[in-house]
Design a protein around this motif. Sequence first.
Motif, PDB file in Angstrom:
ATOM      1  N   ALA A  49       0.843  -1.204   0.000  1.00 32.97           N
ATOM      2  CA  ALA A  49       0.000   0.000   0.000  1.00 32.97           C
ATOM      3  C   ALA A  49       0.876   1.250   0.000  1.00 32.97           C
ATOM      4  N   GLY A  50       0.335   2.312  -0.590  1.00 31.66           N
ATOM      5  CA  GLY A  50       1.045   3.577  -0.617  1.00 31.66           C
ATOM      6  C   GLY A  50       0.860   4.347   0.678  1.00 31.66           C
ATOM      7  N   VAL A  51       1.439   5.518   0.677  1.00 28.88           N
ATOM      8  CA  VAL A  51       1.376   6.390   1.847  1.00 28.88           C
ATOM      9  C   VAL A  51       0.685   7.684   1.445  1.00 28.88           C
ATOM     10  N   ILE A  52      -0.166   8.194   2.331  1.00 27.70           N
ATOM     11  CA  ILE A  52      -0.777   9.501   2.115  1.00 27.70           C
ATOM     12  C   ILE A  52      -0.237  10.471   3.160  1.00 27.70           C
ATOM     13  N   THR A  53      -0.232  11.741   2.816  1.00 28.59           N
ATOM     14  CA  THR A  53       0.179  12.782   3.761  1.00 28.59           C
ATOM     15  C   THR A  53      -1.015  13.692   3.991  1.00 28.59           C
ATOM     16  N   ILE A  54      -1.348  13.902   5.258  1.00 29.00           N
ATOM     17  CA  ILE A  54      -2.473  14.763   5.614  1.00 29.00           C
ATOM     18  C   ILE A  54      -2.002  15.839   6.588  1.00 29.00           C
ATOM     19  N   LEU A  99       0.437   8.508   6.601  1.00 31.73           N
ATOM     20  CA  LEU A  99      -0.394   7.374   6.993  1.00 31.73           C
ATOM     21  C   LEU A  99      -0.510   6.404   5.825  1.00 31.73           C
ATOM     22  N   PRO A 100      -0.826   5.142   6.115  1.00 35.03           N
ATOM     23  CA  PRO A 100      -1.056   4.201   5.015  1.00 35.03           C
ATOM     24  C   PRO A 100      -2.308   4.576   4.225  1.00 35.03           C
ATOM     25  N   GLU A 101      -2.298   4.297   2.916  1.00 34.12           N
ATOM     26  CA  GLU A 101      -3.503   4.491   2.111  1.00 34.12           C
ATOM     27  C   GLU A 101      -4.656   3.751   2.763  1.00 34.12           C
ATOM     28  N   GLY A 102      -5.852   4.324   2.680  1.00 33.58           N
ATOM     29  CA  GLY A 102      -7.020   3.687   3.280  1.00 33.58           C
ATOM     30  C   GLY A 102      -7.242   4.056   4.735  1.00 33.58           C
ATOM     31  N   SER A 103      -6.374   4.911   5.284  1.00 33.43           N
ATOM     32  CA  SER A 103      -6.538   5.336   6.678  1.00 33.43           C
ATOM     33  C   SER A 103      -7.821   6.138   6.839  1.00 33.43           C
ATOM     34  N   VAL A 132     -13.237  17.071   7.658  1.00 31.11           N
ATOM     35  CA  VAL A 132     -12.259  16.846   6.598  1.00 31.11           C
ATOM     36  C   VAL A 132     -12.582  17.840   5.497  1.00 31.11           C
ATOM     37  N   ASN A 133     -11.587  18.658   5.174  1.00 30.43           N
ATOM     38  CA  ASN A 133     -11.751  19.655   4.117  1.00 30.43           C
ATOM     39  C   ASN A 133     -13.010  20.500   4.329  1.00 30.43           C
ATOM     40  N   LEU A 134     -13.183  20.993   5.560  1.00 33.53           N
ATOM     41  CA  LEU A 134     -14.259  21.916   5.941  1.00 33.53           C
ATOM     42  C   LEU A 134     -15.655  21.288   5.929  1.00 33.53           C
ATOM     43  N   GLN A 135     -15.752  19.960   5.979  1.00 38.60           N
ATOM     44  CA  GLN A 135     -17.047  19.283   6.089  1.00 38.60           C
ATOM     45  C   GLN A 135     -17.007  18.384   7.320  1.00 38.60           C
ATOM     46  N   PHE A 136     -18.069  18.408   8.119  1.00 37.38           N
ATOM     47  CA  PHE A 136     -18.138  17.483   9.241  1.00 37.38           C
ATOM     48  C   PHE A 136     -18.270  16.067   8.702  1.00 37.38           C
ATOM     49  N   LEU A 139      -9.506   8.745   4.283  1.00 28.24           N
ATOM     50  CA  LEU A 139      -8.753   9.952   3.940  1.00 28.24           C
ATOM     51  C   LEU A 139      -7.972   9.779   2.647  1.00 28.24           C
ATOM     52  N   GLN A 140      -7.739  10.899   1.972  1.00 24.14           N
ATOM     53  CA  GLN A 140      -6.931  10.957   0.757  1.00 24.14           C
ATOM     54  C   GLN A 140      -5.717  11.841   1.033  1.00 24.14           C
ATOM     55  N   SER A 141      -4.659  11.618   0.275  1.00 24.35           N
ATOM     56  CA  SER A 141      -3.475  12.456   0.429  1.00 24.35           C
ATOM     57  C   SER A 141      -3.851  13.916   0.182  1.00 24.35           C
ATOM     58  N   GLY A 142      -3.355  14.798   1.038  1.00 27.82           N
ATOM     59  CA  GLY A 142      -3.642  16.217   0.912  1.00 27.82           C
ATOM     60  C   GLY A 142      -4.833  16.681   1.723  1.00 27.82           C
ATOM     61  N   ASP A 143      -5.582  15.739   2.312  1.00 24.27           N
ATOM     62  CA  ASP A 143      -6.742  16.130   3.115  1.00 24.27           C
ATOM     63  C   ASP A 143      -6.307  16.934   4.336  1.00 24.27           C
ATOM     64  N   GLU A 144      -7.212  17.811   4.764  1.00 21.74           N
ATOM     65  CA  GLU A 144      -7.021  18.576   5.993  1.00 21.74           C
ATOM     66  C   GLU A 144      -8.060  18.081   6.991  1.00 21.74           C
ATOM     67  N   VAL A 145      -7.576  17.467   8.059  1.00 18.42           N
ATOM     68  CA  VAL A 145      -8.447  16.920   9.099  1.00 18.42           C
ATOM     69  C   VAL A 145      -8.469  17.913  10.260  1.00 18.42           C
ATOM     70  N   VAL A 146      -9.661  18.190  10.771  1.00 17.06           N
ATOM     71  CA  VAL A 146      -9.820  19.105  11.898  1.00 17.06           C
ATOM     72  C   VAL A 146     -10.424  18.326  13.063  1.00 17.06           C
ATOM     73  N   LEU A 147      -9.809  18.439  14.232  1.00 18.71           N
ATOM     74  CA  LEU A 147     -10.352  17.846  15.449  1.00 18.71           C
ATOM     75  C   LEU A 147     -10.899  18.977  16.287  1.00 18.71           C
ATOM     76  N   ILE A 148     -12.211  18.924  16.542  1.00 19.41           N
ATOM     77  CA  ILE A 148     -12.888  20.035  17.212  1.00 19.41           C
ATOM     78  C   ILE A 148     -13.455  19.552  18.545  1.00 19.41           C
ATOM     79  N   PRO A 149     -12.716  19.755  19.620  1.00 19.49           N
ATOM     80  CA  PRO A 149     -13.232  19.391  20.937  1.00 19.49           C
ATOM     81  C   PRO A 149     -14.266  20.426  21.386  1.00 19.49           C
ATOM     82  N   PRO A 150     -15.063  20.073  22.397  1.00 22.58           N
ATOM     83  CA  PRO A 150     -15.991  21.084  22.899  1.00 22.58           C
ATOM     84  C   PRO A 150     -15.204  22.276  23.454  1.00 22.58           C
TER      85      PRO A 150
END
Length: 85
Positions: free
Chosen positions: A2-7, A28-32, A59-63, A70-81
């Motif tokens: 498997a390939g690697v993605i960067t997020i 991360l590994p592809e398919g993460s 992910v990419n401004l969508q809940f 995930l795909q390579s280049g994605d922007e993941v946001v973790l939003i705690p209360p």
Amino acid sequence: MAGVITITVKLFAAYQEAYGVSELHLDLPEGSTVAMVCDRIIGERPELAPWLDLTRFGVNLQFVEPDTTLQSGDEVVLIPPVSGG
């Protein structure tokens, strides 16, 4: 093999405090999934575990749900209360 993605992971509130930075770049590994990102973050900073069940994910401004792939280049946001005031 498997390939690697960067997020990019954007950190807020407790997550940002625990890491001392506002974003991380992860390979991360592809398919993460979003859940796998959370597992890695909690693995590195176990003090964040209590926040996980209360956190929303984007992910990419969508809940999204934790099982979102995930795909390579994605922007993941973790939003705690966040407490207002």
